[in-house]
Write an enzyme that holds these catalytic residues in place. Structure first.
Site, PDB file in Angstrom:
ATOM      1  CE1 TYR A  95      -3.663   2.574   0.825  1.00  0.00           C
ATOM      2  CE2 TYR A  95      -2.114   3.395   2.465  1.00  0.00           C
ATOM      3  CZ  TYR A  95      -3.263   3.555   1.719  1.00  0.00           C
ATOM      4  OH  TYR A  95      -4.013   4.691   1.864  1.00  0.00           O
ATOM      5  CG  ASN A 136      -4.888   7.125  10.682  1.00  0.00           C
ATOM      6  OD1 ASN A 136      -3.741   7.493  10.415  1.00  0.00           O
ATOM      7  ND2 ASN A 136      -5.216   5.858  10.782  1.00  0.00           N
TER       8      ASN A 136
HETATM    9  C1  UD1 Z   1      -5.076   4.507   7.703  1.00  0.00           C
HETATM   10  C2  UD1 Z   1      -5.980   4.390   6.505  1.00  0.00           C
HETATM   11  C3  UD1 Z   1      -5.179   4.515   5.241  1.00  0.00           C
HETATM   12  C4  UD1 Z   1      -4.407   5.819   5.297  1.00  0.00           C
HETATM   13  C5  UD1 Z   1      -3.514   5.816   6.537  1.00  0.00           C
HETATM   14  C6  UD1 Z   1      -2.763   7.119   6.698  1.00  0.00           C
HETATM   15  C7  UD1 Z   1      -7.997   2.999   6.542  1.00  0.00           C
HETATM   16  C8  UD1 Z   1      -8.545   1.636   6.458  1.00  0.00           C
HETATM   17  N1  UD1 Z   1      -6.671   3.089   6.501  1.00  0.00           N
HETATM   18  O1  UD1 Z   1      -4.183   3.402   7.817  1.00  0.00           O
HETATM   19  O2  UD1 Z   1      -6.021   4.527   4.115  1.00  0.00           O
HETATM   20  O3  UD1 Z   1      -3.644   5.958   4.145  1.00  0.00           O
HETATM   21  O4  UD1 Z   1      -4.347   5.690   7.670  1.00  0.00           O
HETATM   22  O5  UD1 Z   1      -2.119   7.145   7.927  1.00  0.00           O
HETATM   23  O6  UD1 Z   1      -8.726   3.975   6.626  1.00  0.00           O
HETATM   24  N2  UD1 Z   1      -6.871  -1.564  14.328  1.00  0.00           N
HETATM   25  C9  UD1 Z   1      -7.338  -2.361  15.372  1.00  0.00           C
HETATM   26  N3  UD1 Z   1      -8.514  -3.027  15.204  1.00  0.00           N
HETATM   27  C10 UD1 Z   1      -9.263  -2.934  14.061  1.00  0.00           C
HETATM   28  C11 UD1 Z   1      -8.775  -2.107  13.010  1.00  0.00           C
HETATM   29  C12 UD1 Z   1      -7.575  -1.446  13.190  1.00  0.00           C
HETATM   30  O7  UD1 Z   1      -6.687  -2.482  16.425  1.00  0.00           O
HETATM   31  O8  UD1 Z   1     -10.326  -3.557  13.979  1.00  0.00           O
HETATM   32  C13 UD1 Z   1      -5.588  -0.840  14.524  1.00  0.00           C
HETATM   33  C14 UD1 Z   1      -4.584  -1.108  13.429  1.00  0.00           C
HETATM   34  O9  UD1 Z   1      -3.842  -2.272  13.681  1.00  0.00           O
HETATM   35  C15 UD1 Z   1      -3.735   0.173  13.500  1.00  0.00           C
HETATM   36  C16 UD1 Z   1      -4.748   1.233  13.907  1.00  0.00           C
HETATM   37  O10 UD1 Z   1      -5.858   0.542  14.459  1.00  0.00           O
HETATM   38  O11 UD1 Z   1      -2.747   0.069  14.494  1.00  0.00           O
HETATM   39  C17 UD1 Z   1      -5.231   2.059  12.728  1.00  0.00           C
HETATM   40  O12 UD1 Z   1      -5.599   1.166  11.697  1.00  0.00           O
HETATM   41  P1  UD1 Z   1      -6.391   1.621  10.380  1.00  0.00           P
HETATM   42  O13 UD1 Z   1      -7.601   2.389  10.752  1.00  0.00           O
HETATM   43  O14 UD1 Z   1      -6.521   0.436   9.502  1.00  0.00           O
HETATM   44  O15 UD1 Z   1      -5.427   2.751   9.790  1.00  0.00           O
HETATM   45  P2  UD1 Z   1      -3.908   2.804   9.265  1.00  0.00           P
HETATM   46  O16 UD1 Z   1      -3.307   1.476   9.071  1.00  0.00           O
HETATM   47  O17 UD1 Z   1      -3.234   3.795  10.135  1.00  0.00           O
END
Ligand code: UD1
Length: 316
Positions: A145, A174
């Site tokens: 990504y 985010n």
């Molecule tokens: C997000 C965005 C991405 C963007 C990036 C910029 C999404 C899906 N991803 O990635 O498009 O380019 O920010 O910084 O919007 N987590 C949990 N439980 C869950 C889901 C997530 O613990 O059910 C944790 C993940 O492991 C991570 C954090 O929450 O540590 C944020 O995850 P996520 O919302 O997927 O965002 P990013 O990976 O930061």
């Protein structure tokens, strides 16, 4: 008044921008509805919707050769870091190849384009520990990504320098807010959290799976701030050929975030802990001075943005 093309325009960020712009402009949205929803778009005679993929060369050629656009926003992407680790080939086609194809079509057919704005990501900075992230910070993409977003962003900006096509890029941190789709395990964490709180409030059993120990931190930026940023970047001459961090300048850990929502809703969300995801970044926070130089002000702390979001979901 202008004519806009918004790819991924039925998705979370794209539809919010499309609805905003369609008040005064002509807007064409392309979306394959993989994560986006037609219902996100308001009924408006100035807004038209095409169902299809940005990887469909015939469709994209048809659209780009039969309209003269003032602005193009490219949001179509598979937005998940974790999904790209599972499906590097599929995500590469959408997150990178579609961008190169779009650039070539613009070069061929859109000589008068005022601006292409590409949605890049804070993920490009990877795990290099220096914080906050400035646009000139070290780039260390850790996942398909992040590699695709960085490569596509560089192509987009190079097309400005090489061919005089008017381009800019935004590196989203985010983003959260109404209409973010929580249905995939790869959805943005705040959309998943809000979904779990909704179920809990409705009296169902609900728990949230936290990957890691909750100490990872993010710069969560509310959609209204993001729209402000997009309009500034698209409209300012000085943003040509440049990339901009889009965040608030402040970060919060996942554990703190859950506490904020627990307190706002006076409810305690059950949390189950699992091993951290492959390629996950530990800490991320934006330096937003470049964007502030265009006149941007972040109006929403995560507390304020979450409150507005929870109210709009009828949770408060
Ligand atoms: C997000 C965005 C991405 C963007 C990036 C910029 C999404 C899906 N991803 O990635 O498009 O380019 O920010 O910084 O919007 N987590 C949990 N439980 C869950 C889901 C997530 O613990 O059910 C944790 C993940 O492991 C991570 C954090 O929450 O540590 C944020 O995850 P996520 O919302 O997927 O965002 P990013 O990976 O930061």
């Amino acid at each position: 008044m202008g004519k806009y093309l918004i790819t991924g325009g039925a998705g979370f960020i794209g539809s919010t921008l499309a609805n905003h712009l369609a008040k005064e402009n002509t807007v064409i949205v392309i979306d394959d509805l993989s994560m986006g929803k037609k219902e996100n778009l308001i009924e408006n005679s100035k807004l038209s919707f095409i169902e299809g993929s940005v990887t469909d060369k015939e469709l994209m050629s048809e659209v780009l050769s039969s309209h003269r656009f003032d602005y193009i926003f490219h949001f179509a992407a598979i937005a998940s870091v974790a999904d790209s680790v599972e499906r590097p080939v599929e995500t590469h086609q959408i997150n990178f190849e579609s961008v190169l194809m779009l650039l070539e079509l613009i070069r061929k057919h859109q000589k008068d384009l005022k601006r292409l704005v590409f949605s890049s990501s804070a993920a490009v900075y990877g795990d290099e520990p220096t914080l906050p992230k400035r646009e000139e910070s070290i780039i260390r993409p850790l996942t398909p990504y992040a590699v695709d977003k960085f490569a596509a962003e560089q192509y987009v900006l190079d097309y400005q320098h090489l061919y005089g096509i008017n381009t800019s890029a935004v590196r989203f941190f985010n983003v959260y807010g109404p209409n973010q789709n929580p249905e995939s395990p790869y959805s943005g964490v705040i959309s998943i959290l809000v979904d779990r709180y909704k179920r809990l409030q409705a009296g169902s059993a609900a728990q949230f799976t936290l990957f890691g120990d909750g100490s990872q931190s993010r710069d969560f930026v509310f959609i209204e701030d993001v729209i402000q940023a997009l309009l500034l970047v698209a409209g300012k001459e000085e943003a040509l050929g440049k990339q901009y961090n889009v965040g608030t300048g402040n970060a919060i850990t996942l554990t703190e975030l859950i506490e904020v929502i627990d307190e706002a809703l006076e409810i305690k969300l059950p949390v189950k802990y699992e091993t951290g995801r492959e390629g996950d970044i530990k800490d991320s926070v934006a330096d937003i001075s470049r964007l502030q130089g265009l006149g941007y002000r972040s109006n929403y702390s995560v507390q304020a943005g979450m409150k507005k979001y929870l109210v709009s979901e009828n949770l408060i």
